[in-house]
Design a protein around this motif. Structure first.
Motif, short mmCIF file in Angstrom:
data_model
loop_
_atom_site.label_atom_id
_atom_site.label_comp_id
_atom_site.label_asym_id
_atom_site.label_seq_id
_atom_site.Cartn_x
_atom_site.Cartn_y
_atom_site.Cartn_z
N PRO E 195 0.85 -1.19 0.00
CA PRO E 195 0.00 0.00 0.00
C PRO E 195 0.89 1.24 0.00
O PRO E 195 2.11 1.12 0.08
N SER E 196 0.26 2.39 -0.09
CA SER E 196 1.06 3.61 0.01
C SER E 196 1.56 3.71 1.44
O SER E 196 0.97 3.14 2.36
N SER E 197 2.65 4.43 1.64
CA SER E 197 3.13 4.53 3.02
C SER E 197 2.13 5.31 3.86
O SER E 197 2.00 5.10 5.06
N PHE E 198 1.39 6.18 3.20
CA PHE E 198 0.35 6.91 3.93
C PHE E 198 -0.63 5.92 4.56
O PHE E 198 -1.03 6.05 5.71
N TYR E 199 -0.98 4.90 3.78
CA TYR E 199 -1.93 3.91 4.27
C TYR E 199 -1.38 3.18 5.49
O TYR E 199 -2.06 3.01 6.49
N ILE E 200 -0.15 2.77 5.40
CA ILE E 200 0.44 2.04 6.53
C ILE E 200 0.48 2.92 7.77
O ILE E 200 0.14 2.50 8.88
N MET E 201 0.87 4.16 7.54
CA MET E 201 0.93 5.06 8.69
C MET E 201 -0.44 5.21 9.32
O MET E 201 -0.59 5.17 10.53
N ARG E 202 -1.43 5.36 8.49
CA ARG E 202 -2.76 5.63 9.01
C ARG E 202 -3.36 4.38 9.64
O ARG E 202 -3.89 4.43 10.75
N LYS E 203 -3.25 3.28 8.94
CA LYS E 203 -3.99 2.11 9.38
C LYS E 203 -3.24 1.28 10.41
O LYS E 203 -3.83 0.67 11.30
#
Ligand SMILES: Nc1ncnc2c1ncn2[C@@H]1O[C@H](COP(=O)(O)OP(=O)(O)OP(=O)(O)O)[C@@H](O)[C@H]1O
Ligand SMILES: Nc1ncnc2c1ncn2[C@@H]1O[C@H](COP(=O)(O)OP(=O)(O)OP(=O)(O)O)[C@@H](O)[C@H]1O
Ligand SMILES: [Mg+2]
Ligand SMILES: [Mg+2]
Lengths: 313, 339, 501, 232, 299
Positions: E195-203
């Motif tokens: 996933p995007s790193s944004f996704y990992i950070m968020r989720k």
């Protein structure tokens, strides 16, 4: 790691440049003609326009800001911190005179805060949802809500005036540290204690703690040898930041307890638009701050071996 | 044989879940005798680990334990937590199933072993480290790697570290939860022999939870088979393996890789929605009418061999039965529809 | 009284208690040299070390100091001071005309600021100094100011760098720890009445509340600048004595008379009729101080008009005046309007040393002015911000204290002189009156002029004067013989001795 | 074209806080894999199998060497290409017990890849998740539990279900059945096999159970000390 | 062993364990519920201040200064004879407003930056963290002066100044957590999904590092309220006589010993607020997808 440390140390100069630049320009943006404000601080209310002008000329205050900054930087590179624009005192001497008092108070306060916070937080976590936990929470929450100036005066009233245990003001022997350090320490302790508790609770829920218990360790061993190290990360972060804050921002406590520290010096200098003094103070604070944040970052890696800074993967 | 070292009576473990109480162990009664190795096998998720943890009272907060667990005349369940501690590690050791989560990520593996010696035997730091090194060597890890942290170990190495930790104190009773999973054949044999050797030498006992029926067959005195939270069969190892009495045991044995991966259709029931009657009956190829209505009790078949099956009670057991094999099994439904 | 002091002094000497006095002050001494103003509480320390040519007694009468006598030419432009003989500085160098010339040289900031009319300072002989001025000016009054004393030239080294304070005062400088304490010791060779104290330590305690507690715990013997609200409590405490005296400092509300609404005299008068200065003193300042009612001069000052008709609150009159000026609350929201513009004004208060007094005062003013439909917005600002507003004329009122007040001399009227960049008031009559008064030599004439100036201020209200301030010093049980004086520095330690039990 | 080509792949671990230690976990490995084929990987514990598996997927940056997927060097992939690669190459981790986010329920864990790569419509999601969990022989009741409320074998199967939901073309299966009893293991393995037959999935199949590896694989590579010493 | 009746033997211990568990559960919920209740009370105070306050908070009655609490003035009167009760109620609007706004903005901004910095690492990390160092070493007062000079006093300038100075704490705290979280197995597993790193950070990372943020945020409210009043002395904050807890506290300091109610009640309100948000925060932490059995052992 050595490489990383070296890199970070090099970055300190960037931080210094950044902070001093921002501070310098901000001082200019602050309302009022600097020359006039400085003149007011130097000569009192009886001012003549010519005086302001002379002062402005003499101190080079009419040059463009960036030039002034560059000139200051140039002096700095020759390790010349300049003289106070208001008192003509040597900036370096003045700061070096005040810094020890500030640093000592910062260290003692931090210790006091950790001494209060860690046991409280740990107890709160271990005895989660018991009366004791609620008690710890109550004390912490009240602690954080009480402003320093209020607590400081109350402590003076109680310990100096009523009980005659400690001096009410001044800098000197150990007894002088008690009240200011308690004031500073206890308000910081509240947050640290709650952080410790939350973080420890998270760790205590992990399987490896269960596994440690399965080895028959008593609570103390489980706690100190297994859980605490993992839980310390946010605590260290916060303590590091507070140390930084203590270096530069303990103005209220310094003034209540007549502590000859750098915080009050800085604030007074800001109000007097004493550029060279402000820059000097800011510089020293920035250096100490950078160092403390470097130490915290190194501690991260020491505490948690999975954290690495030279990322090759 | 000798007297029971550990006896479990009517043990019930109920987990509180958002969807209601989940009986992970129900009415478990077992004995482990002095010097004996009891193998515990069964379908994944049937409650083996739960049983092992229940003995040491290491279950998580949402668990409720009822019944009696007596270790050498002490009812473990009624002990205060402080006293319970004295039984953990030294008296009863446990090797957990999930080594990657059960090792503290911020302590070096060597230190985690050394700690045990320092705490329990009060030896100095140096000596403890030496002993830890020895222990690591025993499980086939270079003692120098004791300085490394768990994340630097491979899966099998972590598994072996767990073994080293479990054996460190030579406990009187060892609960080993799949101690040889994830190990190559040579290492597996080596570890199994190591454990077995130590257990025998100290005349200790062991509860060996495993999915490796071969291992169970060769190292274990008695075997208990669990299914959906209860014991469905107990008996001498050789007996159970060669002459299984419960259809589940039989199916299990038939599914061994060596026998061609034969499977049983269907799946173990969720423990929240257990079928009425015998818990295995929906999958059982010997199903009787009664099986879907009455829950069978665990009964002695012949001495020391108990089973929870009406079939065996009636002594009507077919020798072989048609069994769904791999080729017959249809692919899962979702595969058919194209995405 | 002479006899009395002698008697007690002897008693003090025979007592075994030490004569080391500890005084709590608010700020440290940042400068010991005359190129800078001795700001904050530094003047209290300076007053012990340095002396002026002319002095004031505790009731503001001019008396000889280092100069025994003085005279001026008829045109008032030349002043000759005859210096005291046999006075030595702390380092043993003799006090003479040269040191006076040195102290009032062009280098001293006072020559650049206040004493700008001084054209030259010359030594006529060893003990005679002549000041030549560009315009007549009552120089002796100016020279009473403690921040402009006489220093020994030997305080500088050969390169002209300041080394250490060299004065003639009753105490000499011993040591200083930055922002902690300053230690002075008795000047054994003092020319005047010898101090009874051996040593005076000034402890720097910025926070007033801490200062008070330090006195109560006995850590200090004496504190200055006691907050009004602590007086009653301290008075009740055993052994602690409160010393109060009316001073020349007067709090006033300065108007920006160059812009609406205060460019209209009637609006200013209306304010004057609204604010009850008596309430201010009684309710905000715990009854300490004297209500001014618009009187510019504290009664302790020269030429203060005792018969001056001051303002007494009269709301109806105030409203009528406002209405006359065109401000009327038409829409009933409690705020007056003129041409649709609501009467909204700003009141600037400095965040500085006076804040503790001025904040509540400003709020009372605000509350009072609301009654006549004036909506006041208070702005607490730092001096830099205030100076910016001032130079931009971007304010309506400023609450100030003791601005330009030195000594008994009514120099203060320069505040509203259009020559003063901070005055924000431009009135030729007024300017003329002030200039004339300052240059007149005849004291009768002076008095008349100053009286009419006071009347002028009452009538025209360039500023509304609120409270004549009382200064407060508190002493602990051991301190005896202290008499507070009206003007800076009100910390005269001569005659003070300790009796510790 | 070969689906996967690994050329002289190396992965060294550097460790130590102040002094550098090098550990050559994978030290020059090359192999090729056809579509629909399974390469079994066996070797002593700690010889570098998992590291190899993770490096092939570029979950670990290789120290050197190349991985070609359909002839393309994946080390240069970025953005959407890399994201796309995520659907095509997947891994079933060895330590499945710690591979699920402790704060995500099982349902979310299985649905995550579906949502992430928009593999199904929102309203189909629930059905898909149910199918998946049943495919790995688990009961639906697990869907609303947290990972720590599951047994080891259950977790492992959820990890499998998660990957299968994406229908990747290439899967590194790192001891996917180590925690399963023989019965379930047989179910899972046959599931994998039937998927392979239906969709031509390729596997890099790491296991210690020779029987299992033999049964699953077309070819078996033997690893020792970071190198492949034998293909069988 | 012939007849094994399925019966349960309840040991005393198990019984106790059950009881304890339900008490804990109850307490947990009670905390969250009472937190939300308290916050509601505060909001009601803020919204309905005009209806609730018995007096005009600005009306001075100089003849009744420093009165002790009475029926007419429940919290007494202050140094200018204003009704402290009414002032405290009106003060809710500003103090709570500033506290909430600042904490919300800083925690969100700080957390985001901390996440980025810790997860992405490298130059970005270096840049953000050195930025943090700069902001933290930079004296707040200068900033306050500048903002006051440029924007004039008022609500928004206080918020701006506070936001600017308070975000770094969150950033650093979160970064520390992220540094160790990003090496956790489940994060690596999530990364395998590309996933995007944004996704990992968020989720994956954010929910697992929220604990300290919530703790800090709920406690910072007090600091923010107090700090806001410190700024009012620089012409930045809310100017007198507008009622605001911090300034009321400060104005009451001179009367700390003679009329303690001047400081007591505003102080009490700050404590009250901190309690409210802490309870709610604790509840939130439990809710944040933490498995039910956070409790360590079933004892
Ligand atoms: N903390 C818990 N809360 C709720 N349910 C749980 C909890 N722990 C385990 N369970 C459930 O209890 C059942 C038994 O779990 P257990 O871990 O004992 O299985 P197991 O026999 O060890 O399986 P495996 O062979 O897969 O390890 C499982 O269905 C599991 O989902
Ligand atoms: N992060 C790391 N840092 C340093 N060394 C590591 C790291 N990860 C693994 N290693 C080492 O690399 C080697 C290979 O590990 P890997 O996990 O690939 O083994 P493996 O073949 O999968 O073994 P197993 O069958 O036991 O899982 C081991 O010796 C291990 O200790
Ligand atoms: Mg298990
Ligand atoms: Mg592996």
């Amino acid at each position: 790691m050595w490489k990383y440390i070296a890199k970070r140390l090099a970055m300190v100069s960037v931080v210094i440049a950044g902070v001093t630049l921002v501070a310098f320009s901000a001082m200019y943006l602050a309302p009022g003609d600097p020359a006039e404000v400085i003149a007011l601080a130097r000569y009192g209310d009886d001012l003549s326009a010519s005086q302001i002008e002379t002062l402005s000329d003499a101190e080079g205050l009419d040059a463009p800001v960036h030039m002034q900054y560059l000139i200051w930087m140039g002096h700095l590179l020759r390790l010349d911190f300049g003289k106070s624009l208001v008192t003509s005192e040597d900036v370096l001497t003045e700061i070096l005179q005040k810094l020890p008092a500030t640093a000592e108070l910062a260290i003692v306060s931090l210790l006091v805060s950790l001494l209060i916070a860690l046991p409280t937080g740990v107890l709160g976590a271990l005895r989660k949802n018991t009366l004791l936990d609620s008690g710890c929470m109550f004390v912490s929450l009240v602690g954080v809500s009480v402003p320093n100036f209020w607590l400081g005066l109350l402590l003076i009233w109680l310990f100096a005036l009523t009980l005659h245990l400690f001096p009410s003001f001044g800098y000197g022997g150990l007894e002088h540290f008690v009240l200011p350090a308690l004031t500073l320490g206890s308000s910081m302790a509240a947050v640290t204690a709650r952080l410790t508790r939350a973080s420890l609770l998270e760790v205590l829920g992990q399987d490896y703690i269960l596994a440690a218990r399965a080895r028959g360790f008593d609570e103390r061993t489980v706690l100190f040898r297994h859980a605490l190290k993992n839980a310390l990360l946010p605590v260290i972060t916060f303590a590091g930041m507070q140390f930084g804050y203590l270096l530069g921002g303990a103005v209220i406590v310094e003034s209540i307890f007549s502590w000859p520290g750098i915080g009050k010096l800085l604030v007074d200098s800001i109000f007097a638009r004493d550029f060279s003094m402000v820059q000097g103070c800011v510089l020293f604070i920035a250096v100490l701050f950078s160092l403390s944040s470097l130490v915290v970052d190194i501690l991260y890696a020491v505490l948690d071996p999975r954290i690495r800074y030279d990322r090759s993967d | 044989m000798s007297s029971p070292l550990l006896s479990i009576e009517y043990l019930n473990v109920t987990f509180k879940t958002s969807k209601g109480p989940l009986k992970a162990n129900e009415g478990i009664s077992l004995e482990i005798r002095e010097g004996e190795t009891l193998g515990l096998i069964g379908e994944t998720g049937c409650g083996k680990t739960t049983l092992g943890k229940a003995i040491l009272r290491l279950l998580s907060g949402n668990a409720k334990i009822e019944g009696k667990i007596v270790y050498r005349d002490t009812d473990l369940l009624s002990l205060p937590e402080k006293k319970m501690r004295l039984f953990r590690g030294k008296e009863i050791g446990i090797m957990f199933q999930n080594p990657s989560a059960c090792l503290n990520p911020v302590l070096s593996t060597g230190r985690q072993i050394a700690e045990i010696y320092r705490y329990h035997e009060g030896v100095g730091k140096k000596e403890a480290e030496e002993k830890a090194g020895e222990m690591l060597e025993l499980v086939g890890i270079n003692s120098l790697r004791g300085h490394d942290y768990p994340h630097q170990f491979s899966g099998g190495m972590l598994q072996r570290v767990m073994v080293a930790i479990g054996l460190a104190l030579r406990p009187g009773l060892l609960i080993a939860d799949e101690p040889t999973k994830g190990l190559d054949t040579d290492t597996k044999v080596q570890i199994a022999e190591l454990i077995d050797g130590l257990i025998r030498r100290e005349n200790a006992s062991m509860l060996l939870i495993t999915h490796d029926l071969e291992l169970a067959g060769s190292f274990v005195d008695r075997i208990a088979v669990m299914y959906a939270g209860e014991i469905v069969e107990v008996g001498k190892a050789a007996e159970v393996i060669s002459n299984p009495k419960h259809p589940y045991t039989l199916d299990l044995l038939h599914s061994l890789p060596g026998k061609g991966f034969r499977t049983v259709s269907g799946q173990a029931p969720g423990l929240l929605s257990l079928p009425q009657g015998c818990r295995y009956h929906p999958r059982c190829s010997f199903r009787l009418e009664v099986c879907s209505q009455v829950h069978p009790a665990l009964r002695g078949f012949c001495d020391e061999h108990l089973t929870r099956c009406f079939l065996s009670e009636m002594g009507r057991r077919k020798e072989t039965a048609p069994r769904s094999s791999l080729t017959e099994q249809s692919a899962p439904s979702y595969v058919e529809e194209e995405a | 009284t002479d006899k009395e002091t002698e008697g007690t002094a002897e008693g003090a000497e025979s007592g075994e208690g030490s004569q080391d006095l500890v005084v709590g002050v608010g700020t440290d001494v940042n400068s010991w040299y005359l190129d800078m103003f001795a700001s904050g509480d530094a003047r209290f320390v300076w007053a012990q070390v340095y002396e002026t040519l002319v002095r004031l007694d505790s009731d503001l009468n001019v008396i000889p100091g280092l100069a025994e006598s003085w005279e001026s030419s008829d045109d008032g432009k030349t002043w000759i001071f005859h210096l005291r003989e046999n006075v030595t500085f702390h380092d043993g160098t003799p006090f003479n005309a040269d040191s006076v010339v040195f102290s009032y040289s062009n280098q001293s900031y006072v020559r650049q600021a206040v004493l700008r009319p001084v054209q030259s300072v010359e030594a006529l002989d060893d003990h005679t100094v002549q000041f030549v001025l560009a315009k007549p000016m009552p120089l002796p009054f100016y020279l009473t100011h403690v921040a402009w004393p006489v220093m020994g030239p030997s305080c500088l080294d050969a390169e002209g760098n300041f080394v250490k304070p060299v004065g003639t005062g009753p105490f000499e400088f011993e040591s200083q720890a930055k922002d902690q304490e300053i230690v002075l010791t008795k000047n054994e060779a003092y020319w005047g009445e010898k101090p009874l104290l051996d040593k005076v330590t000034f402890k720097v305690i910025p926070e007033a509340a801490t200062r008070v507690i330090a006195l109560e715990t006995g850590e200090v013997d004496m504190i200055i600048k006691v907050p009004e609200y602590d007086v009653a409590r301290l008075e009740a405490e055993e052994g602690i004595r409160i010393h109060r005296k009316l001073t020349t400092f007067t709090d006033f509300l300065q108007f920006n008379c160059e812009k609406s609404p205060f460019d209209d005299t009637r609006v200013r008068q209306s304010v004057a009729y609204t604010i009850d200065t008596e309430t201010l003193v009684n309710e905000v300042l715990e009854g300490i101080g004297e209500p001014a009612g618009g009187r510019a001069y504290s009664p302790v000052m020269m030429y203060s008009d005792p018969d001056l008709e001051t303002y007494t609150p009269d709301l109806d009159k105030a409203k009528a005046l406002l209405e006359e000026a065109g401000w009327k609350d038409a829409d009933g929201d409690g705020i007056a309007e003129k041409d649709g513009e609501p009467l909204h004004v700003t009141l600037v208060v400095s965040k500085g040393v006076w804040a503790a007094r001025h904040n509540p005062m400003a709020q009372v003013v605000q509350g009072a002015l609301k009654e006549i439909g004036m909506d006041v917005e208070i702005q607490v600002l730092d001096d830099g911000a205030i100076s910016k507003l001032e130079s931009a004329g971007d304010f309506d009122m400023i609450l100030r204290s003791g601005y330009f007040v030195w000594g008994p001399y009514p120099r203060h009227f320069f505040v509203h002189h259009s020559g003063n960049p901070y005055s924000h008031y431009n009135n030729e009559t007024y300017d003329q009156l002030v200039d004339e008064a300052d240059m007149t030599l005849d004291s009768q004439e002076q008095e008349e002029l100053y009286h009419s100036l006071q009347v002028f201020v009452i009538d025209e209200v360039p500023a509304f004067y609120l409270v004549h301030e009382e200064k407060i010093v508190a002493t602990g049980p051991a301190v005896n013989g202290y008499v507070i004086s009206s003007e800076d520095p009100w910390l005269n330690l001569s005659g003070v001795y300790l009796e510790r039990t | 074209m070969k689906l996967l080509k690994v050329e002289d792949l190396k992965k060294y671990y550097y460790s130590g806080l102040f002094k550098k230690e090098v550990h050559k976990a994978v030290d020059g490995v090359s192999f090729e894999l056809e579509r629909g084929e399974t390469l079994g990987l066996v070797g002593k514990s700690g010889c570098g199998k998992s590291t190899l598996g993770r490096t092939v997927l570029r979950l670990l940056e290789p120290t050197s060497g190349r991985v070609l997927f359909e002839g393309q060097d994946i080390s240069g992939f970025k953005g959407s290409a890399l994201k796309n690669l995520g659907i095509r190459m997947q891994i079933i981790f060895q330590n499945s017990e710690s591979c699920l986010n402790p704060r995500m329920k099982v349902y979310e864990a299985i649905a995550e890849p579906l949502r992430l790569h928009r593999l199904c419509e929102r309203d189909e999601e629930k059905g898909r998740v149910q199918e998946l969990i049943e495919a790995v022989s688990l009961s639906e009741e697990l869907l609303f539990r947290y990972p720590r409320e599951l047994s080891g074998g259950q977790l492992q199967r959820i990890a499998i279900a998660r990957v299968l939901g994406m229908k990747p073309e290439f899967i590194v299966a790192d001891e996917p059945t180590s925690m399963l009893d023989p019965l379930v293991q047989a179910q899972i393995l046959s599931l994998l096999k039937s998927l392979q037959e239906n969709y031509g999935i390729s596997f890099l199949f790491i296991s210690h159970d020779m029987e299992v590896v033999k049964w699953m694989s077309d070819e078996i590579a033997v690893m020792e000390e970071g190198k492949i010493i034998d293909f069988r | 062993m012939t007849d094994l009746i399925e019966r349960t033997v309840r040991t005393e211990k198990a019984y106790l364990a059950e009881k304890r568990l339900s008490f804990g559960e109850f307490r947990k919920n009670r905390l969250a519920v009472s937190g939300i209740l308290l916050i509601t009370v505060l909001c009601v105070l803020a919204l309905f201040a005009p209806n609730l306050a018995p007096h005009d908070p600005l009306a001075q009655r100089l003849d009744s200064r420093l009165l002790s609490p009475s029926l007419e003035y429940p919290f007494g009167t202050d140094e200018l004879g204003r009704c402290i009760f009414s002032r405290v109620i009106y003060g809710t609007r500003i103090s709570l407003g500033i506290g909430l706004l600042v904490v919300a903005v800083t925690s969100i901004a700080g957390t985001s930056l901390g996440l980025l910095s810790g997860y992405r690492g490298g130059m970005l990390d270096e840049a953000i963290m050195r930025g943090v160092d700069i902001v933290m070493a930079f004296p707040n007062i200068i900033l306050a002066l500048v903002i006051a000079g440029l924007m004039g006093p008022g609500f928004s300038s206080v918020v701006l100044a506070l936001v600017f100075t308070q975000w770094p704490a969150y950033a650093r705290l979160v970064r520390g957590q992220v540094l160790s979280l990003r090496k956790r197995a489940f994060v690596e597993a999530a990364r395998a999904l590309r996933p995007s790193s944004f996704y990992i950070m968020r989720k994956h990372i954010l929910p697992n590092c929220m604990d300290p943020v919530i703790v800090l945020g709920t406690l910072e409210i007090a600091h923010v309220i107090i700090f806001a009043s410190a700024l009012s002395f620089l012409g930045l904050g809310i100017q007198p006589p507008v009622p605001e807890w911090g300034s009321m506290l400060k104005a009451g300091i001179p009367y700390l010993f003679t009329a303690p109610h001047l400081t007591f009640f505003p102080g009490l309100m700050i404590i009250f607020t901190v309690f409210a948000f802490n309870f709610a925060g604790d509840g939130l932490r439990e809710r944040l997808g933490q498995p039910a059995d956070q409790e360590v052992l079933a004892r």
